[in-house]
Write an enzyme that holds these catalytic residues in place. Structure first.
Site, PDB file in Angstrom:
ATOM      1  N   HIS A 306       0.734  -1.416  -0.005  1.00 15.54           N
ATOM      2  CA  HIS A 306      -0.173   0.246  -0.252  1.00 15.54           C
ATOM      3  C   HIS A 306       0.912   1.044  -0.350  1.00 15.54           C
ATOM      4  O   HIS A 306       1.987   1.414   0.688  1.00 15.54           O
ATOM      5  CB  HIS A 306      -0.891   0.315   1.416  1.00 15.54           C
ATOM      6  CG  HIS A 306      -1.811  -0.877   1.030  1.00 15.54           C
ATOM      7  ND1 HIS A 306      -2.031  -1.686   2.190  1.00 15.54           N
ATOM      8  CD2 HIS A 306      -2.703  -1.838   0.708  1.00 15.54           C
ATOM      9  CE1 HIS A 306      -3.232  -2.627   2.505  1.00 15.54           C
ATOM     10  NE2 HIS A 306      -3.215  -2.956   0.624  1.00 15.54           N
ATOM     11  N   ALA A 328      -1.236  -0.022  26.076  1.00 16.39           N
ATOM     12  CA  ALA A 328      -3.119   0.621  26.057  1.00 16.39           C
ATOM     13  C   ALA A 328      -3.854  -0.474  26.680  1.00 16.39           C
ATOM     14  O   ALA A 328      -4.778   0.450  26.623  1.00 16.39           O
ATOM     15  CB  ALA A 328      -3.266   1.281  25.230  1.00 16.39           C
ATOM     16  N   VAL A 332      -2.392  -8.191  22.087  1.00 17.06           N
ATOM     17  CA  VAL A 332      -1.484  -8.167  21.217  1.00 17.06           C
ATOM     18  C   VAL A 332      -0.262  -9.181  21.240  1.00 17.06           C
ATOM     19  O   VAL A 332       0.154  -9.916  22.595  1.00 17.06           O
ATOM     20  CB  VAL A 332       0.072  -7.309  21.351  1.00 17.06           C
ATOM     21  CG1 VAL A 332       0.274  -6.781  19.892  1.00 17.06           C
ATOM     22  CG2 VAL A 332      -1.172  -5.471  20.908  1.00 17.06           C
TER      23      VAL A 332
END
Length: 640
Positions: A306, A328, A332
């Site tokens: 991209h 945060a 993950v």
């Protein structure tokens, strides 16, 4: 700030308040049920720059989901007129309205509030801007990649100001499982069924990549009860909406119990998600992974697929983003390989705690396979509708009767050779093709007074087009005008083959009340012979290997002249007899083939082809002279 409220009668009320243009962040405020949804099972779309494949796949998805009406209300073919396109909805064909402009489509379908833009990157800005200016359009998906960044920023600013949502550019779109999908989202029908996208699950998913979205839907189907809604925001540098925008939106949808986010290297979009998590705007479990960790292995900057996936500073690296997301509060995994197991573990915990009641599976309705696809894959056998043996245009160049067009032109072939190849599927000897050309020249015209030419002239003077004028003349050809060529060939050949004496043949025809075809002329006579017939006879005696059928016709003429001086062999009779001589003399046809050629009407076809030249000449002549409408004089009519 911007608000979206009452965006469509069937869409839930949503209020979005955007932050700065740099982050395109928004905060969702809501009321009632179905909070934050932008699609539903009643959503309808307008599809710009019509592509049959993506539209058909949308309708197939609709049918799988049990929708009662197609999700595509209309397609737009820029610059075309009003009409419709035939597509399938399940087993039945349905008409989908087609319009030539965005304004016309939006006005005709006010309940269609999603605009799917398949324009190229060159025209995506103009068409998108026109779409979001329509009061009924609230969501626009821009499929094209490479839209200029300035254009994208202008679109985002306008959309934010006027309460519109943009997905893309460079997006495959989005999908709400069991309800609505944009274009090619989720890939093939087989993939959609395998990923159970025909019914809603419990997971909200957002990614930059359309391709990775398809992979993620498969992962979700294998490790959870499936997707509820998925969005690919697009891979360009400035997407119309961001990862955090949709994650926040998912957090307000009761049916979404967990969120999966798939980011990528480059840019700082993922940090808006980090801030949203820190601020407590997303209270549902978020499993997140940022792809591109391999970029650290390269010593220089790396550009991935991209435009926005470009390795820059440390803050834009996949490692830094994954670390920030984890800090945060996002879940993950250690690597992409463990993403599936992480999703499964999170889902199972939510099921165990009673947050998720797994969606029930069921078999979706059967959708017949497109005949073209099934044929290509060798699954069906389809009989052909047309058989053609005279020409073929499937190769590098067209071929006439197996002879390439290059050979026809470069080999010095003439019109007679082309007729030979296309009509007889073989190359006639040179004297034969020259005879055919001679017939075309001799029969091209016979003045303006004959019925076919007269009709052509009248039609041309009435202002009709060339094709109509030609047709008007051709329709006169029949038993009394031009049709005698076929009958002359048929009767002369049959009489000689049956060994009938010419006088006996004539008397037999007289008893039957049949005029001998090819004999007689209104103007020409024994003392005023037809020059065309003399030319044909002279050519045949010099070039044909045998002229027994012509000779027989001349013997018939000798007998008929004894009765009247105008009962001469006319041009129809000469051509008919010589045509049979050609078929027999060239040695290229069997008796059965010759009989078939005469019976089918080849000889008359030669007259039709020749006389078309003259008819067209008369039509063009009248138009060139600007002749007025013809009215037949009254004194030439007997009113009885």
């Amino acid at each position: 700030c911007v608000s979206l409220e009452n965006i469509g009668e069937r869409r839930p009320r949503v209020r979005l308040v955007f932050g700065s243009l740099a982050s395109h962040r928004f905060v969702m405020r809501h009321d009632a049920d179905h909070l934050g949804q932008i699609f539903s099972k009643d959503t309808q779309a307008i599809f710009y720059n019509y592509k049959p494949g993506p539209v058909q796949r949308m309708l197939d998805f609709d049918y799988l989901c049990g929708r009662s009406t197609p999700s595509v209300a209309a397609v737009i073919k820029p610059g075309s007129g009003e009409g419709f396109e035939k597509l399938f909805f399940g087993k039945n064909e349905v008409p989908i309205a087609s319009h030539g402009s965005i304004k016309a489509a939006a006005a005709s379908h006010p309940r269609a509030d999603v605009f799917i833009n398949f324009a190229s990157f060159r025209s995506a800005y103009q068409s998108t801007m026109e779409a979001i200016q329509q009061p009924t359009i609230h969501v626009v998906a821009i499929i094209a990649e490479g839209v200029p960044e300035k254009d994208t920023k202008d679109l985002i600013a306008y959309a934010r100001k006027h309460n519109k949502i943009i997905i893309g550019p460079a997006t495959v779109g989005g999908i709400q499982a069991g309800a609505f999908k944009i274009g090619d989202t989720a890939g093939t029908l087989d993939n959609i069924i395998a990923c159970k996208l025909y019914r809603p699950g419990s997971v909200g998913f957002v990614s930059k990549s359309g391709g990775m979205s398809n992979e993620a839907y498969n992962i979700l189907a294998r490790n959870t009860d499936g997707l509820y809604e998925g969005i690919a925001i697009g891979g360009d540098v400035f997407p119309g909406s961001t990862l955090s925008d949709h994650a926040i939106r998912f957090s307000t949808i009761p049916q979404v119990k967990m969120i999966v986010v798939l980011g990528e290297i480059g840019g700082e979009d993922e940090y808006s998600l980090v801030e949203s998590l820190k601020e407590g705007k997303i209270k549902k479990p978020v499993v997140a992974w940022v792809s591109g960790t391999c970029a650290k292995l390269f010593t220089s900057e790396v550009q991935f697929g991209h435009a926005g996936a470009k390795s820059g500073g440390d803050r834009e690296s996949a490692q830094a983003k994954n670390t920030a997301l984890k800090a945060a509060g996002a879940i993950v995994p250690d690597s992409f390989e463990s993403l599936a197991s992480t999703i499964r573990h999170t889902y199972n915990e939510l099921v165990s705690s009673g947050v998720i009641a797994p969606a029930e599976d069921f078999d979706p309705p059967f959708i017949p396979e497109d005949i073209g696809k099934a044929k290509k894959e060798g699954k069906v056998r389809i009989p052909t509708s047309i058989v053609s043996t005279i020409s073929d245009d499937r190769g590098e160049e067209p071929a006439y009767g197996g002879v390439s067009i290059s050979k026809v032109v470069e080999g010095g072939m003439g019109v007679g050779d082309v007729i030979s190849l296309l009509w007889f599927k073989r190359s006639l000897p040179r004297y034969g093709t020259q005879f055919l050309e001679m017939c075309l020249m001799i029969c091209a015209d016979h003045g303006p007074n004959v019925s076919g030419a007269h009709n052509t002239i009248v039609c041309s003077r009435a202002g009709k087009d060339i094709v109509s004028c030609l047709t008007s003349g051709l329709l006169c050809i029949g038993p009394r005008f031009g049709g005698a060529v076929d009958d002359a060939a048929r009767y002369f050949s049959a009489a000689l083959d049956q060994k009938k004496d010419p006088d006996a043949f004539v008397e037999e025809m007289k008893k039957k009340g049949i005029r001998v075809p090819g004999i007689g002329h209104r103007v020409k006579s024994k003392d005023n012979p037809d020059k065309r017939v003399e030319l044909l006879i002279s050519y045949a005696h010099k070039n044909f290997p045998a002229t027994k059928y012509l000779d027989y016709a001349l013997r018939v003429e000798d007998y008929t002249l004894s009765k009247s001086s105008n009962l001469i062999l006319n041009v129809d009779g000469a051509i008919g007899a010589l045509f049979v001589d050609l078929l027999h003399g060239c040695g290229m046809f069997s008796e059965a083939e010759i009989a078939d050629i005469i019976d089918v009407g080849y000889v008359n076809a030669l007259f039709v082809l020749a006389r078309s030249i003259g008819f067209l000449g008369h039509a063009l002549d009248q138009k060139r002279l600007k002749q007025p409408l013809y009215r037949h004089p009254g004194d030439d009519v007997l009113f009885a």
